[in-house]
Design a protein around this motif. Structure first.
Motif, short mmCIF file in Angstrom:
data_model
loop_
_atom_site.label_atom_id
_atom_site.label_comp_id
_atom_site.label_asym_id
_atom_site.label_seq_id
_atom_site.Cartn_x
_atom_site.Cartn_y
_atom_site.Cartn_z
N ALA A 1 0.84 -1.21 0.00
CA ALA A 1 0.00 0.00 0.00
C ALA A 1 0.87 1.25 0.00
CB ALA A 1 -0.93 -0.01 1.20
N ASN A 2 1.95 1.21 0.77
CA ASN A 2 2.90 2.33 0.78
C ASN A 2 3.50 2.55 -0.60
OD1 ASN A 2 3.10 3.76 3.16
ND2 ASN A 2 4.32 2.20 4.18
N CYS B 1 -0.78 4.81 -1.20
CA CYS B 1 -2.03 4.86 -0.44
C CYS B 1 -1.75 5.40 0.95
CB CYS B 1 -2.65 3.48 -0.33
SG CYS B 1 -3.23 2.80 -1.90
N LYS B 2 -2.70 6.15 1.48
CA LYS B 2 -2.60 6.62 2.87
C LYS B 2 -3.73 6.10 3.74
CE LYS B 2 0.13 10.85 3.07
NZ LYS B 2 0.12 12.27 3.50
N SER C 1 -0.57 1.78 11.36
CA SER C 1 0.22 2.98 11.66
C SER C 1 1.72 2.70 11.63
CB SER C 1 -0.16 3.54 13.03
OG SER C 1 0.18 2.64 14.08
N ARG C 2 2.10 1.45 11.84
CA ARG C 2 3.51 1.06 11.70
C ARG C 2 4.06 1.48 10.33
NH1 ARG C 2 5.31 -5.35 11.52
NH2 ARG C 2 7.43 -5.04 10.72
N PHE C 3 3.20 1.48 9.32
CA PHE C 3 3.60 1.84 7.96
C PHE C 3 3.01 3.17 7.52
CE2 PHE C 3 3.80 -2.76 8.42
CZ PHE C 3 5.11 -2.99 8.02
N SER C 4 2.68 4.02 8.50
CA SER C 4 2.17 5.37 8.23
C SER C 4 0.90 5.34 7.40
CB SER C 4 3.24 6.23 7.55
OG SER C 4 4.44 6.24 8.28
N LEU C 5 0.00 4.43 7.74
CA LEU C 5 -1.28 4.29 7.06
C LEU C 5 -2.41 4.45 8.06
CD1 LEU C 5 -0.34 1.08 5.05
CD2 LEU C 5 -0.57 3.36 4.07
N GLU C 6 -3.53 4.98 7.61
CA GLU C 6 -4.71 5.11 8.46
C GLU C 6 -5.73 4.07 8.06
OE1 GLU C 6 -6.75 8.88 9.86
OE2 GLU C 6 -8.05 8.27 8.19
N LEU C 7 -6.18 3.25 9.01
CA LEU C 7 -7.20 2.25 8.73
C LEU C 7 -8.57 2.78 9.14
CD1 LEU C 7 -7.01 -1.46 8.71
CD2 LEU C 7 -8.88 -0.49 10.05
#
Length: 588
Positions: free
Chosen positions: A357-358, A362-363, A461-467
């Motif tokens: 995703a990164n 994708c965010k 969040s470990r990969f700077s993503l918002e779920l």
């Protein structure tokens, strides 16, 4: 999705200066787009922003300072109905356009003008810290269902609080295990169901609650701003079709609000009903979205079901085949970012999805959590014994948070039984609420959703993503709770209106498929591929010396497991999980 850290206590924050800044830096994975801190006289407050709403709006950077009310605001999460709230409550004040286009600034202005009663108007996921520097007070606020994490610790009349437990551990230094949490985990299988964590004196702010701490008086105050027990009224509809229309319209409106306007998004897909409905709805608004699946070898693969809606929607999902070697490699890192024991291999199993995703810029990630609890989707909610094929096939592997098959109280050390106390936070009985709804309310408020959202938040969040989990909107939860149980569960299956709705949208094969439970080959791997690693942990001198288990019993139970049909391995995962956690945080 962002991250914040706060420390209250003038001398305390001076003594911990280096640890505070190194811990604040560690938190940056939660928000790499902008960082800012204030080292005030009484408080340190720092914020890392992941820019999703108002990406180029510099006024939305945090911590936010309110000159009118003299407070600092830090807010992690999203307010999905902020535009509606701005129109309804703020337009008459003639604020500049930039303020009304940021959920952070809309929230700040609502709090300035209306106080905390505005929390009831919010549809979102959020953890909030409001710091009153002059008064020496802080208020910590968490969303209805605990979707966004918020931890705190009071040490020597000082307070540490933040979006992740690890910075609190690092600043605190002299940490110890929480015997009550460990005993409850081993005895009942429950965790994340109360404000207790696995660390002594480190707490989680309960969902739907406000914690206020005063540095001057050293007093802590706790109040609920939301209580799920107040939303149990059953509403009658004109017809079953009108109910389906209401569900369809509500889900569509919520998902439209949850879709990001300024950044790319993707979807965590499974072959289940909820995921299928989520993807179908999202694709009705937005095409060409990345769809990914955590895949396993047959018979655990969900490809068959995913391909059903993939054909209809003309999408090409990416399947990430999860192998045991990858889990072994990623396990320790997952523990560091989770901070506490977690549910099983599917948690690190999301790592390849988030890495990809990164790469695809994708965010935001969507998942389908929430419909099973709101619309009674689990067979264990049923009060009758149905005998048709749906129920026969669904009951196989059916398990709940306190399923006795997955725990081994006989393996608990006598000293832990004497020293620890069981933590009970369940809703036991409510007038006019049947057994099925009571079980689902416990799952939402205590047993399932709080731990699931901890896993998903910390993994993404470990990969700077918002779920984002749109089905956890209170609008959808309250709608499900307003429907009679006999309309949701029948001989045809569970969460029947959801299944009927999906069938009407052209996916009857997925809609009426039995509930599937086993998501991964964890049961097999713990007996074979993980065996050497497992022995290194659960048969180690360090694990035996902690006083949590009886060594002779776990040896016997593991041997019995190896010679069994291997239907439930949770108790073995518990033992291994506790020892990895202890070595990661207590020994180091």
């Amino acid at each position: 999705m962002c991250g914040f850290l706060g420390i209250g206590g003038k001398k305390y924050k001076e003594q911990k200066h280096n640890l505070i800044f190194s811990s604040f830096e560690w938190l940056k994975h939660r928000g790499p787009d902008q960082s800012k801190f204030f080292n005030l006289e009484k408080f340190f407050i720092g914020f890392h922003r992941l820019s999703i709403v108002g990406v180029d709006n510099k006024k939305a950077n945090q911590p936010y300072y309110s000159k009118d009310k003299n407070f600092y605001l830090m807010f992690n999460g999203e307010i999905f109905n902020f535009k509606e709230l701005a129109n309804q409550w703020l337009n008459k004040f003639n604020f500049e356009k930039e303020i009304l286009e940021s959920d952070t600034l809309v929230l700040a202005k609502l709090i300035e003008i209306y106080g905390l009663r505005c929390l009831e108007w919010l549809d979102g996921m959020f953890s909030i810290a409001i710091v009153f520097e002059e008064l020496g007070k802080v208020q910590l606020i968490r969303d209805r269902y605990g979707i966004k994490p918020l931890y705190y610790c009071i040490q020597n009349n000082n307070i540490i609080f933040g979006s992740h437990i690890k910075p609190i551990i690092d600043i605190h230094e002299s940490i110890a295990p929480n015997s009550d949490a460990i005993l409850t985990y081993l005895y009942t299988g429950l965790y994340d169901h109360s404000n207790n964590t696995f660390f002594k004196d480190i707490y989680s702010v309960n969902p739907g609650s406000i914690i206020e701490f005063d540095l001057e008086t050293k007093r802590i105050r706790n109040e609920n701003w939301y209580d799920i027990k107040e939303f149990t009224n059953i509403r009658n509809r004109e017809s079953y079709n009108s109910l389906l229309e209401e569900i369809d319209e509500t889900i569509s409106r919520v998902i439209l609000d949850y879709l990001p306007d300024e950044v790319e998004c993707c979807i965590n897909a499974s072959g289940g009903v909820d995921s299928s409905l989520l993807i179908n709805e999202i694709f009705s608004f937005k095409k060409n979205i990345l769809v990914q699946n955590q895949d396993y070898k047959i018979p655990y693969s969900e490809k068959k079901w995913i391909e059903e809606y993939s054909k209809k929607l003309n999408i090409k999902p990416i399947y990430h085949l999860i192998e045991p070697d990858f889990i072994l490699e990623d396990l320790k890192s997952t523990f560091i970012y989770q901070g506490q024991p977690f549910g099983g291999v599917t948690v690190p199993g999301y790592t390849p999805l988030y890495i990809n995703a990164n790469k695809q810029n994708c965010k935001v990630i969507f998942d389908g959590t929430g419909l099973d609890e709101a619309f009674l989707g689990y067979p264990r909610y049923a009060s009758k014994n149905f005998t048709n094929n749906f129920w026969k096939n669904s009951i196989i592997g059916s398990s709940g948070p306190t399923d006795h098959r997955g725990i081994r109280p006989n393996a608990i050390n006598t000293n832990l039984l004497k020293k620890g106390n069981l933590i009970n936070s369940s809703i036991d009985e409510l007038d006019g609420v049947d057994h099925a709804r009571l079980m689902s309310m416990n799952d939402i408020a205590h047993y399932k959703i709080p731990r699931t959202t901890r896993f998903t938040d910390h993994s993404s969040s470990r990969f700077s993503l918002e779920l984002r989990s749109p089905f956890l909107s209170h609008k959808i939860i309250h709608l499900g709770m307003s429907i009679e149980s006999n309309l949701l569960i029948s001989d045809k299956g569970t969460k029947l209106p959801i299944r009927d709705l999906l069938a009407k949208k052209g996916l009857p094969m997925v809609a009426y498929a039995p509930k599937r439970y086993v998501q991964s080959p964890q049961n097999e791997w713990l007996a074979k591929e993980f065996r050497d690693m497992l022995k290194n942990y659960i048969f180690s001198d360090s694990f035996y010396s902690r006083g949590w288990i009886k060594p002779e019993v776990i040896k016997e139970e593991y041997n019995l497991y190896l010679n069994s049909s291997k239907e439930n391995s949770f108790y073995i995962w518990q033992w291994m999980s506790l020892e990895i956690w202890a070595r990661t945080f207590l020994d180091n």
